[in-house]
Design a protein around this motif. Structure first.
Motif, PDB file in Angstrom:
ATOM      1  N   PHE A  48     -21.361  50.104 -31.495  1.00 50.82           N
ATOM      2  CA  PHE A  48     -21.374  48.641 -31.583  1.00 50.82           C
ATOM      3  C   PHE A  48     -21.806  48.046 -30.242  1.00 50.82           C
ATOM      4  CE2 PHE A  48     -18.480  49.991 -34.847  1.00 50.82           C
ATOM      5  CZ  PHE A  48     -18.536  49.030 -35.854  1.00 50.82           C
ATOM      6  N   VAL A  49     -22.458  46.888 -30.317  1.00 50.63           N
ATOM      7  CA  VAL A  49     -22.856  46.153 -29.114  1.00 50.63           C
ATOM      8  C   VAL A  49     -22.362  44.717 -29.257  1.00 50.63           C
ATOM      9  CG1 VAL A  49     -24.866  45.117 -27.951  1.00 50.63           C
ATOM     10  CG2 VAL A  49     -24.877  47.551 -28.532  1.00 50.63           C
ATOM     11  N   ARG A  50     -21.885  44.158 -28.134  1.00 44.07           N
ATOM     12  CA  ARG A  50     -21.548  42.723 -28.128  1.00 44.07           C
ATOM     13  C   ARG A  50     -22.398  42.045 -27.062  1.00 44.07           C
ATOM     14  NH1 ARG A  50     -15.880  41.760 -26.327  1.00 44.07           N
ATOM     15  NH2 ARG A  50     -16.925  41.674 -24.324  1.00 44.07           N
ATOM     16  N   LEU A  51     -23.108  41.003 -27.453  1.00 44.50           N
ATOM     17  CA  LEU A  51     -24.020  40.335 -26.521  1.00 44.50           C
ATOM     18  C   LEU A  51     -23.264  39.478 -25.509  1.00 44.50           C
ATOM     19  CD1 LEU A  51     -26.930  39.235 -28.916  1.00 44.50           C
ATOM     20  CD2 LEU A  51     -26.715  41.341 -27.589  1.00 44.50           C
ATOM     21  N   GLU A  52     -22.215  38.790 -25.957  1.00 46.68           N
ATOM     22  CA  GLU A  52     -21.432  37.967 -25.022  1.00 46.68           C
ATOM     23  C   GLU A  52     -20.629  38.883 -24.112  1.00 46.68           C
ATOM     24  OE1 GLU A  52     -20.870  34.565 -24.451  1.00 46.68           O
ATOM     25  OE2 GLU A  52     -22.693  34.298 -25.646  1.00 46.68           O
ATOM     26  N   PRO A  53     -20.615  38.584 -22.801  1.00 48.15           N
ATOM     27  CA  PRO A  53     -19.888  39.485 -21.898  1.00 48.15           C
ATOM     28  C   PRO A  53     -18.375  39.468 -22.103  1.00 48.15           C
ATOM     29  CG  PRO A  53     -20.919  37.652 -20.688  1.00 48.15           C
ATOM     30  CD  PRO A  53     -21.360  37.530 -22.112  1.00 48.15           C
ATOM     31  N   ALA A  54     -17.809  38.333 -22.511  1.00 43.29           N
ATOM     32  CA  ALA A  54     -16.351  38.262 -22.640  1.00 43.29           C
ATOM     33  C   ALA A  54     -15.954  38.197 -24.109  1.00 43.29           C
ATOM     34  CB  ALA A  54     -15.829  37.024 -21.916  1.00 43.29           C
ATOM     35  N   GLY A  55     -14.778  38.759 -24.405  1.00 45.34           N
ATOM     36  CA  GLY A  55     -14.275  38.703 -25.781  1.00 45.34           C
ATOM     37  C   GLY A  55     -13.351  39.865 -26.038  1.00 45.34           C
ATOM     38  N   PRO A  56     -12.715  39.873 -27.211  1.00 43.66           N
ATOM     39  CA  PRO A  56     -11.803  40.969 -27.546  1.00 43.66           C
ATOM     40  C   PRO A  56     -12.545  42.302 -27.619  1.00 43.66           C
ATOM     41  CG  PRO A  56     -11.804  39.237 -29.241  1.00 43.66           C
ATOM     42  CD  PRO A  56     -12.874  38.898 -28.269  1.00 43.66           C
ATOM     43  N   GLY A  57     -11.815  43.387 -27.398  1.00 46.71           N
ATOM     44  CA  GLY A  57     -12.416  44.716 -27.466  1.00 46.71           C
ATOM     45  C   GLY A  57     -12.746  45.103 -28.905  1.00 46.71           C
ATOM     46  N   LEU A  58     -13.531  46.163 -29.051  1.00 44.76           N
ATOM     47  CA  LEU A  58     -13.933  46.611 -30.392  1.00 44.76           C
ATOM     48  C   LEU A  58     -12.721  46.993 -31.235  1.00 44.76           C
ATOM     49  CD1 LEU A  58     -16.027  47.468 -32.511  1.00 44.76           C
ATOM     50  CD2 LEU A  58     -16.122  49.702 -31.378  1.00 44.76           C
ATOM     51  N   ASP A  59     -11.782  47.741 -30.654  1.00 45.22           N
ATOM     52  CA  ASP A  59     -10.623  48.187 -31.440  1.00 45.22           C
ATOM     53  C   ASP A  59      -9.837  46.992 -31.965  1.00 45.22           C
ATOM     54  OD1 ASP A  59     -11.394  50.735 -30.987  1.00 45.22           O
ATOM     55  OD2 ASP A  59      -9.926  51.136 -29.413  1.00 45.22           O
ATOM     56  N   GLU A  60      -9.757  45.953 -31.139  1.00 50.88           N
ATOM     57  CA  GLU A  60      -9.046  44.749 -31.572  1.00 50.88           C
ATOM     58  C   GLU A  60      -9.797  44.078 -32.718  1.00 50.88           C
ATOM     59  OE1 GLU A  60      -7.597  40.562 -29.641  1.00 50.88           O
ATOM     60  OE2 GLU A  60      -8.016  42.206 -28.267  1.00 50.88           O
ATOM     61  N   GLN A  61     -11.126  44.016 -32.614  1.00 48.50           N
ATOM     62  CA  GLN A  61     -11.895  43.384 -33.687  1.00 48.50           C
ATOM     63  C   GLN A  61     -11.767  44.169 -34.993  1.00 48.50           C
ATOM     64  OE1 GLN A  61     -15.973  41.781 -33.025  1.00 48.50           O
ATOM     65  NE2 GLN A  61     -16.525  42.730 -34.963  1.00 48.50           N
ATOM     66  N   LEU A  62     -11.728  45.503 -34.903  1.00 48.90           N
ATOM     67  CA  LEU A  62     -11.686  46.323 -36.121  1.00 48.90           C
ATOM     68  C   LEU A  62     -10.297  46.377 -36.742  1.00 48.90           C
ATOM     69  CD1 LEU A  62     -13.871  49.358 -34.977  1.00 48.90           C
ATOM     70  CD2 LEU A  62     -14.536  47.550 -36.578  1.00 48.90           C
ATOM     71  N   GLY A  63      -9.251  46.224 -35.928  1.00 44.98           N
ATOM     72  CA  GLY A  63      -7.889  46.334 -36.449  1.00 44.98           C
ATOM     73  C   GLY A  63      -7.689  47.685 -37.122  1.00 44.98           C
ATOM     74  N   ALA A  64      -6.998  47.674 -38.264  1.00 38.25           N
ATOM     75  CA  ALA A  64      -6.690  48.927 -38.961  1.00 38.25           C
ATOM     76  C   ALA A  64      -7.948  49.619 -39.485  1.00 38.25           C
ATOM     77  CB  ALA A  64      -5.729  48.651 -40.116  1.00 38.25           C
ATOM     78  N   TYR A  65      -9.048  48.892 -39.614  1.00 36.42           N
ATOM     79  CA  TYR A  65     -10.273  49.528 -40.118  1.00 36.42           C
ATOM     80  C   TYR A  65     -10.920  50.445 -39.074  1.00 36.42           C
ATOM     81  CZ  TYR A  65     -10.232  46.591 -44.328  1.00 36.42           C
ATOM     82  OH  TYR A  65      -9.897  45.993 -45.518  1.00 36.42           O
ATOM     83  N   GLY A  66     -10.450  50.375 -37.823  1.00 39.82           N
ATOM     84  CA  GLY A  66     -10.935  51.329 -36.825  1.00 39.82           C
ATOM     85  C   GLY A  66     -10.637  52.753 -37.275  1.00 39.82           C
ATOM     86  N   ALA A  67      -9.434  52.956 -37.811  1.00 40.51           N
ATOM     87  CA  ALA A  67      -9.048  54.299 -38.276  1.00 40.51           C
ATOM     88  C   ALA A  67      -9.899  54.722 -39.471  1.00 40.51           C
ATOM     89  CB  ALA A  67      -7.565  54.312 -38.645  1.00 40.51           C
ATOM     90  N   VAL A  68     -10.342  53.749 -40.273  1.00 42.81           N
ATOM     91  CA  VAL A  68     -11.230  54.072 -41.401  1.00 42.81           C
ATOM     92  C   VAL A  68     -12.562  54.601 -40.857  1.00 42.81           C
ATOM     93  CG1 VAL A  68     -12.485  53.127 -43.378  1.00 42.81           C
ATOM     94  CG2 VAL A  68     -10.155  52.338 -42.890  1.00 42.81           C
ATOM     95  N   LEU A  69     -13.089  53.942 -39.819  1.00 43.13           N
ATOM     96  CA  LEU A  69     -14.353  54.418 -39.239  1.00 43.13           C
ATOM     97  C   LEU A  69     -14.180  55.815 -38.640  1.00 43.13           C
ATOM     98  CD1 LEU A  69     -15.968  51.262 -37.568  1.00 43.13           C
ATOM     99  CD2 LEU A  69     -16.105  52.074 -39.923  1.00 43.13           C
ATOM    100  N   ASP A  70     -13.015  56.079 -38.037  1.00 41.08           N
ATOM    101  CA  ASP A  70     -12.756  57.435 -37.510  1.00 41.08           C
ATOM    102  C   ASP A  70     -12.834  58.456 -38.646  1.00 41.08           C
ATOM    103  OD1 ASP A  70     -12.235  56.330 -35.031  1.00 41.08           O
ATOM    104  OD2 ASP A  70     -10.048  56.352 -35.284  1.00 41.08           O
ATOM    105  N   HIS A  71     -12.152  58.133 -39.741  1.00 41.78           N
ATOM    106  CA  HIS A  71     -12.093  59.046 -40.888  1.00 41.78           C
ATOM    107  C   HIS A  71     -13.496  59.279 -41.466  1.00 41.78           C
ATOM    108  CE1 HIS A  71     -10.766  60.921 -44.573  1.00 41.78           C
ATOM    109  NE2 HIS A  71     -11.260  59.940 -45.304  1.00 41.78           N
ATOM    110  N   LEU A  72     -14.236  58.197 -41.676  1.00 39.66           N
ATOM    111  CA  LEU A  72     -15.587  58.320 -42.244  1.00 39.66           C
ATOM    112  C   LEU A  72     -16.491  59.114 -41.303  1.00 39.66           C
ATOM    113  CD1 LEU A  72     -16.052  54.640 -43.528  1.00 39.66           C
ATOM    114  CD2 LEU A  72     -15.448  56.658 -44.886  1.00 39.66           C
ATOM    115  N   SER A  73     -16.293  58.915 -39.997  1.00 41.53           N
ATOM    116  CA  SER A  73     -17.131  59.608 -39.006  1.00 41.53           C
ATOM    117  C   SER A  73     -16.913  61.111 -39.041  1.00 41.53           C
ATOM    118  CB  SER A  73     -16.811  59.103 -37.595  1.00 41.53           C
ATOM    119  OG  SER A  73     -17.152  57.752 -37.481  1.00 41.53           O
ATOM    120  N   GLU A  74     -15.661  61.501 -39.272  1.00 45.19           N
ATOM    121  CA  GLU A  74     -15.365  62.939 -39.315  1.00 45.19           C
ATOM    122  C   GLU A  74     -15.964  63.586 -40.552  1.00 45.19           C
ATOM    123  OE1 GLU A  74     -11.143  63.565 -39.053  1.00 45.19           O
ATOM    124  OE2 GLU A  74     -11.096  62.515 -37.126  1.00 45.19           O
TER     125      GLU A  74
END
Ligand code: FES
Ligand SMILES: [Fe+2]
Length: 375
Positions: free
Chosen positions: A149-175
Motif C-alpha cells: 500500500f502507498v499513502r500520498l499524504e505524509p501524515a495520517g493513521p498507519g496501515l494497520d490502523e486503517q485495515l483494522g481486523a481486516y489486516g489479519a484477513v490480508l495476512d491469511h490470504l497472503s499465506e
C-alpha cells in the motif's frame, strides 16, 4: 424526493446516499482525489513483484503516478515523475531496473536524488546540494502480508490502523494464495464508484448475470463491517461447491480453513477481494482515471498445489482457462451495467433508492461522504 417511494419506507435516507452529480465532473474528481485517494492507504500491488534488488512496480493513484522500488531489500515509494523535464520514469507496470529517466537518462538513487546527470558539469553545473533539491517526492509505503500500500499524504493513521481486523484477513490470504494465474486491466467508461457498486450486492445477479454468476452463488448475502470496510458472504450453489471440491482434490489445491463460501471484502476505497470456496482469490481495484472513466485491474490467484506434477499439465491449464474466462465474462457483464448506470447518473439529481439488500453500498456511501466532509 421521488414521490413513488416515500422517505419513511426506505432503509437508507436519501441524505446518506451519494448524490448522482457526485459521479461526474472534473471538480468532483479533483476533490475526491484530494480527500479520499491521497489520504487513504491505497493498494498498489504485491511483494511478489518486488522480491529482488531493483524490482519495481508502478501505479496511478487518482492521477499521481507512483513507483515502488526494492533498494537493497528496502521498499521505497516515489513520485514516478522525473524532476528534469517531467517525463515519467518507469513506463511499465512492473520490471527490474534502477530508476533511470528514459528521456535524457537522469539516474536516481535510493533517496530519490538524481546522482547521475549526463553532461552535468557542461550543461547544468549542479552540486550535491542542488541535486538534493531535485530529489523525487517520496511517499509512505507499507506492507500487510504480500499486499503493498502507498499513502500520498505524509501524515495520517498507519496501515494497520486503517485495515483494522481486516489486516489479519490480508495476512491469511497472503499465506494461502501465492499462485497468480491471470491478471489484466480493463478500461471502463464509468465513474469508479458506479463500477465498484456492482460488486457490493448480489441483488443484480439474476438480471445482470443470468447465465453465469446466477448459477454460481445462492442469493443470500450476509453483510458485516469493519470501520469503512465491509464483507458480504453468500453460499456457493451446490453445483459450484461440488465443482471446486473436485478441482481442489484433483489439482492438490489448498483451501482456506476460514473462508468456505463466496466471501467478498471491500477495503475502502476501491480494493475488492472475492474468495470462492476458500480456493480461488480474485483481487480487483477500481482505479479512477478521470471523472467518467476507470480502470478495473483484476488478478486471480490459486494456492500452491500439493501435486506439482499437475502444474502446466493439460487438466490444470483447462481449469485455469475456465476460471479466467468465467471471471472475464462476469466482468464484461458488470461493465455493461456500470457503463449504462454511469450514463443514467449524469441525467438525474435525485439520490438512488437503496434497498435492504444494498446495505453494503449504503455503508460505502457513508464512508465516502464522511471522507469528503472531513477537513
Ligand atoms: S525529463 Fe527526465 S532526464 Fe530529462
Ligand atoms: Fe456483477
Amino acid at each position: 424526493m421521488d414521490d413513488r417511494v416515500q422517505q419513511s419506507q426506505l432503509s437508507f435516507p436519501p441524505d446518506m446516499v451519494i448524490p448522482p452529480q457526485r459521479y461526474s465532473g472534473e471538480a468532483n474528481h479533483a476533490e475526491e482525489a484530494a480527500r479520499v485517494f491521497r489520504r487513504c492507504w491505497m493498494f498498489v500491488g504485491f511483494t511478489d513483484d518486488l522480491r529482488n534488488d531493483n524490482d519495481f512496480i508502478t501505479a496511478d493513484i487518482a492521477g499521481t503516478s507512483v513507483l515502488v522500488q526494492n533498494f537493497d531489500g528496502d521498499l521505497r515509494a516515489y513520485h514516478n515523475v522525473c524532476t528534469h523535464r517531467y517525463s515519467l520514469i518507469h513506463l511499465r507496470p512492473c520490471g527490474n531496473g534502477k530508476p533511470v529517466c528514459p528521456y535524457h537518462g537522469w539516474v536516481f538513487n535510493r533517496d530519490g536524488v538524481p546522482v547521475g546527470i549526463p553532461g552535468n558539469r557542461e550543461h547544468f553545473g549542479l552540486d550535491d546540494a542542488a541535486k538534493k533539491r531535485l530529489a523525487l517526492r517520496r511517499f509512505e509505503v507499507a506492507v500487510r502480508g504480500r499486499f503493498v500500500f502507498v499513502r500520498l499524504e505524509p501524515a495520517g493513521p498507519g496501515l494497520d490502523e486503517q485495515l483494522g481486523a481486516y489486516g489479519a484477513v490480508l495476512d491469511h490470504l497472503s499465506e494461502l494464495f501465492t499462485d497468480r494465474i491471470d491478471e489484466g486491466v480493463l478500461p471502463w467508461s464509468a465513474n469508479w464508484k458506479a463500477a465498484l457498486e456492482s460488486a457490493l450486492e448480489v441483488y443484480h445477479v439474476d438480471a445482470t448475470h443470468p447465465e453465469t454468476f446466477k448459477g454460481y452463488v445462492k442469493k443470500v448475502w450476509i453483510c458485516s463491517y469493519e470501520g469503512e470496510h465491509s464483507r458480504g458472504v453468500s453460499q456457493l450453489s451446490d453445483g459450484s461447491a461440488r465443482w471446486w471440491d473436485g478441482v481442489s482434490q484433483k489439482m492438490g489445491l489448498p483451501r482456506s480453513d476460514r473462508l468456505e463460501s463466496y466471501d467478498h471484502y471491500l477495503i475502502f476505497p476501491n480494493l475488492a477481494i472475492g474468495v470462492s470456496h476458500g480456493a480461488l482469490m480474485s483481487v480487483q481495484t477500481y482505479d479512477p482515471v478521470g471523472p467518467d472513466r476507470c480502470e478495473l485491474h483484476y488478478r486471480l490467484f490459486l494456492g500452491e498445489t500439493s501435486k506439482p506434477q499437475t502444474k502446466g499439465g493439460a487438466a490444470r491449464k483447462a481449469v485455469e482457462a475456465n476460471v479466467a474466462g468465467f471471471n472475464r465474462t462476469i466482468l464484461g457483464e458488470d461493465q455493461r451495467v456500470a457503463e449504462a448506470t454511469h450514463k443514467g447518473l449524469k441525467q438525474v439529481q435525485v439520490p438512488a433508492v437503496l434497498g435492504s439488500c444494498e446495505e453494503r453500498i449504503a455503508a460505502f456511501h457513508r464512508a465516502w461522504l464522511a471522507r469528503m466532509a472531513a477537513e
